[in-house]
Design a protein around this motif. Structure first.
Motif, mmCIF file in Angstrom:
data_model
loop_
_atom_site.group_PDB
_atom_site.id
_atom_site.type_symbol
_atom_site.label_atom_id
_atom_site.label_comp_id
_atom_site.label_asym_id
_atom_site.label_seq_id
_atom_site.Cartn_x
_atom_site.Cartn_y
_atom_site.Cartn_z
ATOM 1 N N LYS A 181 -33.304 19.725 5.422
ATOM 2 C CA LYS A 181 -32.578 18.522 5.850
ATOM 3 C C LYS A 181 -31.065 18.716 5.818
ATOM 4 O O LYS A 181 -30.315 17.809 6.141
ATOM 5 N N GLY A 182 -30.639 19.905 5.384
ATOM 6 C CA GLY A 182 -29.212 20.204 5.357
ATOM 7 C C GLY A 182 -28.454 19.544 4.220
ATOM 8 O O GLY A 182 -27.245 19.367 4.299
ATOM 9 N N LEU A 183 -29.159 19.236 3.133
ATOM 10 C CA LEU A 183 -28.539 18.531 2.016
ATOM 11 C C LEU A 183 -28.284 19.411 0.798
ATOM 12 O O LEU A 183 -27.484 19.068 -0.063
ATOM 13 N N VAL A 184 -28.981 20.547 0.733
ATOM 14 C CA VAL A 184 -28.853 21.464 -0.403
ATOM 15 C C VAL A 184 -28.663 22.871 0.143
ATOM 16 O O VAL A 184 -29.252 23.241 1.162
ATOM 17 N N CYS A 185 -27.828 23.650 -0.536
ATOM 18 C CA CYS A 185 -27.662 25.057 -0.166
ATOM 19 C C CYS A 185 -27.917 25.919 -1.399
ATOM 20 O O CYS A 185 -27.786 25.463 -2.528
ATOM 21 N N ARG A 186 -28.316 27.153 -1.146
ATOM 22 C CA ARG A 186 -28.606 28.086 -2.244
ATOM 23 C C ARG A 186 -27.617 29.235 -2.202
ATOM 24 O O ARG A 186 -27.126 29.608 -1.152
ATOM 25 N N GLN A 187 -27.353 29.762 -3.380
ATOM 26 C CA GLN A 187 -26.508 30.945 -3.501
ATOM 27 C C GLN A 187 -27.077 31.822 -4.606
ATOM 28 O O GLN A 187 -27.727 31.322 -5.526
ATOM 29 N N ARG A 188 -26.861 33.103 -4.489
ATOM 30 C CA ARG A 188 -27.359 34.042 -5.508
ATOM 31 C C ARG A 188 -26.693 33.753 -6.844
ATOM 32 O O ARG A 188 -25.501 33.447 -6.910
ATOM 33 N N CYS A 189 -27.469 33.898 -7.879
ATOM 34 C CA CYS A 189 -26.970 33.707 -9.243
ATOM 35 C C CYS A 189 -26.234 34.983 -9.661
ATOM 36 O O CYS A 189 -26.780 36.082 -9.560
ATOM 37 N N SER A 190 -25.004 34.831 -10.113
ATOM 38 C CA SER A 190 -24.211 36.009 -10.491
ATOM 39 C C SER A 190 -24.749 36.679 -11.757
ATOM 40 O O SER A 190 -24.579 37.884 -11.938
ATOM 41 N N GLU A 191 -25.429 35.935 -12.619
ATOM 42 C CA GLU A 191 -25.958 36.505 -13.864
ATOM 43 C C GLU A 191 -27.305 37.199 -13.672
ATOM 44 O O GLU A 191 -27.680 38.056 -14.455
ATOM 45 N N ASP A 192 -28.058 36.777 -12.644
ATOM 46 C CA ASP A 192 -29.399 37.312 -12.422
ATOM 47 C C ASP A 192 -29.629 37.378 -10.914
ATOM 48 O O ASP A 192 -29.830 36.359 -10.269
ATOM 49 N N ALA A 193 -29.623 38.574 -10.358
ATOM 50 C CA ALA A 193 -29.721 38.748 -8.904
ATOM 51 C C ALA A 193 -31.041 38.228 -8.331
ATOM 52 O O ALA A 193 -31.148 37.987 -7.141
ATOM 53 N N ARG A 194 -32.057 38.068 -9.189
ATOM 54 C CA ARG A 194 -33.342 37.564 -8.705
ATOM 55 C C ARG A 194 -33.322 36.052 -8.536
ATOM 56 O O ARG A 194 -34.141 35.490 -7.828
ATOM 57 N N ALA A 195 -32.405 35.383 -9.198
ATOM 58 C CA ALA A 195 -32.380 33.924 -9.218
ATOM 59 C C ALA A 195 -31.359 33.364 -8.217
ATOM 60 O O ALA A 195 -30.489 34.089 -7.733
ATOM 61 N N HIS A 196 -31.507 32.101 -7.952
ATOM 62 C CA HIS A 196 -30.562 31.384 -7.094
ATOM 63 C C HIS A 196 -30.050 30.156 -7.840
ATOM 64 O O HIS A 196 -30.675 29.663 -8.761
ATOM 65 N N ARG A 197 -28.918 29.674 -7.379
ATOM 66 C CA ARG A 197 -28.366 28.409 -7.853
ATOM 67 C C ARG A 197 -28.282 27.492 -6.646
ATOM 68 O O ARG A 197 -28.060 27.936 -5.529
#
Length: 136
Positions: free
Chosen positions: A74-90
């Motif tokens: 819906k264009g309301l949330v975006c994801r970015q890679r987590c700097s502490e853990d490359a497997r995770a997203h924020r």
């Protein structure tokens, strides 16, 4: 009148104001759960990991993941890679979501104004104090 009856009246009054406002605001078309996720993300001091979001929402990670995907579409949330853990997203809100949520503050301003019309200044302050205490 009892507290439960007054709380029900407040909920119905709030719903009426929301219905009036929803005609102007596309984000008002969201489900309560979608809106609740956005408010949790908005309240975070930084982009949130899925695990933390699930914990705050008191849902499972798969449930939170499904909701995040829906909000991304819906264009309301975006994801970015987590700097502490490359497997995770924020996850964080998009500018569109932020603008809509800011404009929705008007609904609560309208509610406060309409309720305050029936109260003295002192009563309005006292109501605020009581609500703050009750909602801790």
């Amino acid at each position: 009148m009892s507290l439960d009856v007054n709380l029900e009246k407040l909920e119905r009054f709030s719903a009426k104001v929301w219905r009036q406002y929803s005609k102007e605001d596309p984000i008002a078309q969201l489900s309560f759960n979608e809106y609740d996720y956005l408010k949790v993300l908005q309240g975070g001091s930084e982009p949130m990991r899925l695990t933390d979001l699930a914990t705050q929402m008191e849902v499972t990670k798969p449930s939170a993941s499904a909701m995040i995907k829906r909000l991304e579409r819906k264009g309301l949330v975006c994801r970015q890679r987590c700097s502490e853990d490359a497997r995770a997203h924020r996850f964080s809100l998009t500018d569109a979501a932020l603008l809509s949520l800011q404009s929705e503050a008007k609904v609560y301003q309208r509610l406060a104004t309409q309720i305050s019309r029936h109260l003295s200044d002192e009563e309005a302050v006292f109501l605020d104090v009581l609500l703050s205490k009750a909602l801790r």
